[in-house]
Design a protein around this motif. Structure first.
Motif, short mmCIF file in Angstrom:
data_model
loop_
_atom_site.label_atom_id
_atom_site.label_comp_id
_atom_site.label_asym_id
_atom_site.label_seq_id
_atom_site.Cartn_x
_atom_site.Cartn_y
_atom_site.Cartn_z
N TYR A 510 0.85 -1.18 0.00
CA TYR A 510 0.00 0.00 0.00
C TYR A 510 0.90 1.24 0.00
O TYR A 510 2.07 1.17 0.37
CB TYR A 510 -0.92 0.00 1.22
N PRO A 511 0.37 2.39 -0.42
CA PRO A 511 1.21 3.59 -0.52
C PRO A 511 1.97 3.93 0.75
O PRO A 511 3.10 4.44 0.69
CB PRO A 511 0.21 4.68 -0.89
N HIS A 512 1.37 3.70 1.93
CA HIS A 512 2.05 4.06 3.17
C HIS A 512 3.18 3.08 3.52
O HIS A 512 3.93 3.34 4.47
CB HIS A 512 1.04 4.12 4.32
N GLN A 513 3.31 2.00 2.77
CA GLN A 513 4.32 1.00 3.07
C GLN A 513 5.59 1.16 2.25
O GLN A 513 6.51 0.35 2.40
CB GLN A 513 3.74 -0.40 2.85
N ILE A 514 5.66 2.18 1.40
CA ILE A 514 6.86 2.39 0.57
C ILE A 514 7.41 3.78 0.85
O ILE A 514 6.72 4.66 1.37
CB ILE A 514 6.55 2.21 -0.93
N SER A 515 8.68 3.99 0.50
CA SER A 515 9.35 5.26 0.77
C SER A 515 8.88 6.33 -0.20
O SER A 515 8.21 6.05 -1.21
CB SER A 515 10.86 5.07 0.64
N GLY A 516 9.26 7.58 0.09
CA GLY A 516 8.87 8.69 -0.76
C GLY A 516 9.44 8.60 -2.16
O GLY A 516 8.74 8.85 -3.15
N GLY A 517 10.73 8.22 -2.26
CA GLY A 517 11.33 8.09 -3.59
C GLY A 517 10.69 6.97 -4.39
O GLY A 517 10.45 7.12 -5.59
N MET A 518 10.40 5.85 -3.73
CA MET A 518 9.75 4.74 -4.43
C MET A 518 8.32 5.12 -4.82
O MET A 518 7.84 4.75 -5.90
CB MET A 518 9.76 3.49 -3.56
N ALA A 519 7.63 5.87 -3.94
CA ALA A 519 6.27 6.32 -4.27
C ALA A 519 6.28 7.23 -5.49
O ALA A 519 5.37 7.16 -6.33
CB ALA A 519 5.65 7.04 -3.07
N GLN A 520 7.31 8.06 -5.62
CA GLN A 520 7.39 8.92 -6.80
C GLN A 520 7.65 8.10 -8.05
O GLN A 520 7.11 8.40 -9.13
CB GLN A 520 8.51 9.96 -6.61
N ARG A 521 8.45 7.05 -7.94
CA ARG A 521 8.66 6.16 -9.08
C ARG A 521 7.35 5.47 -9.48
O ARG A 521 7.05 5.33 -10.67
CB ARG A 521 9.72 5.11 -8.75
N VAL A 522 6.58 5.04 -8.47
CA VAL A 522 5.29 4.41 -8.76
C VAL A 522 4.36 5.41 -9.44
O VAL A 522 3.63 5.07 -10.38
CB VAL A 522 4.66 3.86 -7.47
N ALA A 523 4.38 6.66 -8.98
CA ALA A 523 3.54 7.69 -9.59
C ALA A 523 3.93 7.91 -11.05
O ALA A 523 3.07 8.12 -11.91
CB ALA A 523 3.66 9.00 -8.81
N ILE A 524 5.22 7.86 -11.34
CA ILE A 524 5.67 7.99 -12.72
C ILE A 524 5.21 6.78 -13.54
O ILE A 524 4.75 6.92 -14.68
CB ILE A 524 7.21 8.14 -12.77
N ALA A 525 5.32 5.58 -12.97
CA ALA A 525 4.84 4.38 -13.67
C ALA A 525 3.34 4.49 -13.94
O ALA A 525 2.86 4.10 -15.00
CB ALA A 525 5.14 3.14 -12.83
N LEU A 526 2.59 5.02 -12.98
CA LEU A 526 1.15 5.20 -13.16
C LEU A 526 0.87 6.18 -14.29
O LEU A 526 -0.06 5.99 -15.08
CB LEU A 526 0.54 5.69 -11.85
#
Length: 702
Positions: A510-526
């Motif tokens: 879930y979003p709260h289980q990953i770091s900020g940098g990884m969340a930004q990478r996921v947002a880019i993938a999205l």
């Protein structure tokens, strides 16, 4: 902006946590046992009860509890236990009708109202009218017309509950509709209706369930009340309200008759309220941010303009084939450049109904913003005359101080302006479509498919209710029209493309289980889920540390090289611009003041504001001789509504003169392609080092 996700219902496993909360509460467990036990006992009553609900024993009239009759008998010798248990199933079933009807009406109406200002105004008035109606009088009149048909009466009660339930649902839905991940869903091309049911409704599910349980108790009480006054099912059919009425008639002969039925009714209502109390724990809503619906544009008022067209090769100080539009009342203040144009290229005319000159058609994969004006409805303009051209495969940087209009311009591209803002004039051309005037259907075809959005805060893109894999897979299925298996495979590949190594773990997180940098990478993938040709990145590295920032920039650079897409990069950081961008436009107080290639603008700046920004940057590529002092630009960016008719930077510029108070178009650069909005361009060019010396507000240097 950073928004805490702790104030949101933060997990997809809300049903699991809700059940966990129920079973950890002794009160909730007892309430469930009571309600379920009543239903089971009632449905199986013929198998275990000694007496039928209508069976009479005139030798045992008005008796108290005994071995033969555990709860006693009524005035006809009928067993109270049999009658109470038999009536339970029908009472609970009919009690579910009002909340079911109320929820089925209110939820769709609420989700529709929060997406449309007109629908909101209409439904607010309707709910007020419904709440003002005398519900009891209407129900009594309805019974007089149709009889004591309890399912119909309870259906009417559900309709009358709409007003109160709408007020409860609307407040939460309105806030959720403006939440960051709802904006991201719109960017990904999700239709507003689908976004409401997919993201808003799950986040308010606790509120819906709690209100359902509470109104379930209201339905039971209404049944009992109507039966008590003789307007429920008629004797000899057993009902709790009818049995309480009978007990009231014989209260002096046998007071015990009131106890069993009254206790069962009271315990049932307490059980329903206890469940609602347990389920309501931990619900919270974030503050509003963004509205997805576009406001209808109002035509600009009729006015005359001077239109100056500079032909290619003309000696005019304007770009080739450029069109400049000035209000006719400012002709006396126009710079000499217009006067140098051939007479055939100057004409006075009235604009069309939209107040704009005909827009250019963009080539495939090209974005052209032409003379864009954004403003507050009934208030000042926020952005004026912004023109940009982003060619395929190139990165355009949009820089400037906070409050210059960079972000609001990027939001306008995808139709994500905040409530109260609208496009007043100008065009945003993407292919044959004008996104500035496009409706939601047209924008939905562009968002996610052709143009995607990346923000500085991953919370804009990631819904805390769902896993990364679910969100990414849903976006892929919707945008690429593939099945679930292919979507999962593509989602994994997208995460690999953005540099995530442990793909299976991230897909299940879930979003709260990953770091900020990884969340930004996921947002880019999205953002890449629909294979867009243009990315609008609003400060994607601001919230990241330097190491992660460099990785994200390298990732974006690789995407441009491998996919051939173009990027609009909104940023404060000139170092990021130098590292990633091909072209750059500098904004100040809602307008473009300088534009050109990165090398031309950063190495040979021609506008004083660009010079000042570079002089204030400790990592600037310019070499200032004789001093290591960083520049400080005096004053602040002027607020919208307080802009002057001339150069808006004049009050803070050390090179300002009287001629800077006249209307200034975007003139061609002295060196390289692009433009600069400064009448003293030739005089101040090359004097950027002077910004490192102290200066008083308003200028003063020669």
């Amino acid at each position: 902006m950073t928004v805490s996700t702790t104030s949101i219902l933060t997990i997809r496993r809300s049903e699991r946590k809700r059940a966990h909360r129920l079973f950890r509460s002794p009160t909730a467990v007892l309430a469930l046992i009571w309600l379920i036990g009543l239903v089971v006992a009632s449905l199986t009553s013929p198998l275990w009860l000694r007496y039928g609900p209508l069976e009479q024993d005139l030798t045992a009239v008005l008796q108290g509890p005994s071995v033969a009759h555990l709860l006693g008998t009524d005035e006809l010798g009928r067993d109270l236990l049999s009658r109470i248990v038999t009536a339970a199933a029908s009472t609970l079933a009919i009690g579910c009708i009002p909340p079911i009807v109320a929820v089925l009406i209110t939820v769709p109406v609420t989700l529709w109202a929060v997406r449309s200002a007109r629908a909101e105004a209409t439904m607010n008035r309707v709910s007020e009218i419904v709440m003002s109606l005398p519900g009891t009088v209407i129900i009594l009149a309805f019974i007089a017309a149709v009889g004591t048909n309890m399912p119909l009466v309870m259906t009417l009660l559900g309709v009358l509950l709409f007003g109160a339930l709408y007020r409860i649902f609307f407040g939460q839905a309105k806030a959720l509709q403006k939440q960051l991940f709802i904006e991201a869903a719109a960017v990904d091309g999700v239709r507003p209706t689908a976004a409401s049911f997919r993201h808003v409704l799950p986040n308010m599910s606790t509120t819906v369930i709690v209100q359902f349980v509470l109104f379930f108790g209201v339905g039971i009480m209404m049944q009992a009340g109507l039966a008590f006054i003789g307007l429920g099912p008629q004797p000899p059919e057993p009902t709790w309200g009818g049995m309480i009425q009978t007990a009231a008639r014989f209260i002096f002969q046998q007071p015990w008759m009131m106890v069993p039925t009254g206790a069962v009714l009271a315990l049932t209502i307490i059980a329903a309220n206890s469940l609602a109390d347990v389920l309501s724990g931990g619900a919270a809503t974030p503050p509003p941010l963004v509205a997805l619906r576009r406001r209808k544009k109002k035509p600009a008022p009729d006015a005359e303009y001077v239109v100056a067209v500079a032909p290619a090769g003309a000696g005019a100080s304007l770009p080739a084939e450029a069109t400049v539009l000035f209000p006719v009342e400012t002709v006396a203040d126009l710079p000499e450049v217009v006067a140098t144009l051939p007479a055939d290229n100057i004409e006075t005319s009235a604009p069309d109904l939209t107040g704009r000159t005909p827009a250019r058609t963009a080539a495939d994969g090209e974005l052209i913003i032409d003379d864009l004006v954004l403003g507050v409805d009934g208030g000042p303009a926020l952005v004026t005359g912004v023109s940009l051209r982003v060619q395929p495969g190139r990165v355009m940087g949009l820089v400037g101080e906070s409050g210059c209009g960079k972000s609001v311009t990027s939001y306008a591209i995808l139709g994500l302006l905040s409530p109260g803002l609208s496009v007043r004039s100008g065009s945003i051309r993407w292919g044959r479509a004008d996104l500035a005037q496009a409706d939601e259907r047209t924008l939905a075809k562009v968002r996610g498919h052709d143009i995607a959005f990346i923000s500085q805060e991953p919370a804009r893109a990631l819904d805390p209710m769902f896993t990364i894999g679910w969100q990414l897979g849903a976006a892929v299925k919707r945008l690429r029209r593939v099945g679930a298996r292919d979507a999962k495979s593509i989602a994994g590949q997208l995460l690999e493309d953005v540099g995530i190594v442990d793909v299976p773990r991230v897909l299940g997180s879930y979003p709260h289980q990953i770091s900020g940098g990884m969340a930004q990478r996921v947002a880019i993938a999205l953002a890449l889920a629909g294979s867009p040709r243009l990315l609008v990145a609003d400060e994607p590295t601001t919230a990241l540390d330097v190491t992660i920032q460099a990785e994200i920039l390298a990732l974006l650079r690789g995407l441009v090289a491998s996919r051939g897409m173009s990027i609009i990069l909104v940023t404060h950081d000139l170092g990021v611009v130098a590292d990633l961008c091909d072209d750059v436009s500098v904004m100040y107080a809602g307008q473009i003041v300088e534009t050109g290639t990165v090398r031309d603008v950063l190495v040979r700046p021609e506008h004083p504001y660009t010079m000042a920004l570079l002089a204030a940057d400790p990592h600037a590529i310019l070499d200032f001789d004789g001093t290591s002092r960083l520049a400080s630009i005096p004053g602040q960016v002027p607020l919208p509504g307080s802009w002057t008719t001339g150069c808006r930077f004049a009050q803070r510029c050390r090179f300002a003169r009287d001629e800077c108070l006249t209307a200034i178009p975007l003139l061609p650069r002295a060196e390289g392609d692009g433009g600069v909005r400064c009448v003293r361009r030739d005089e101040v060019r090359g004097r950027q080092e002077e910004w490192r010396r102290p200066v008083a507000i308003g200028g003063g240097d020669l």
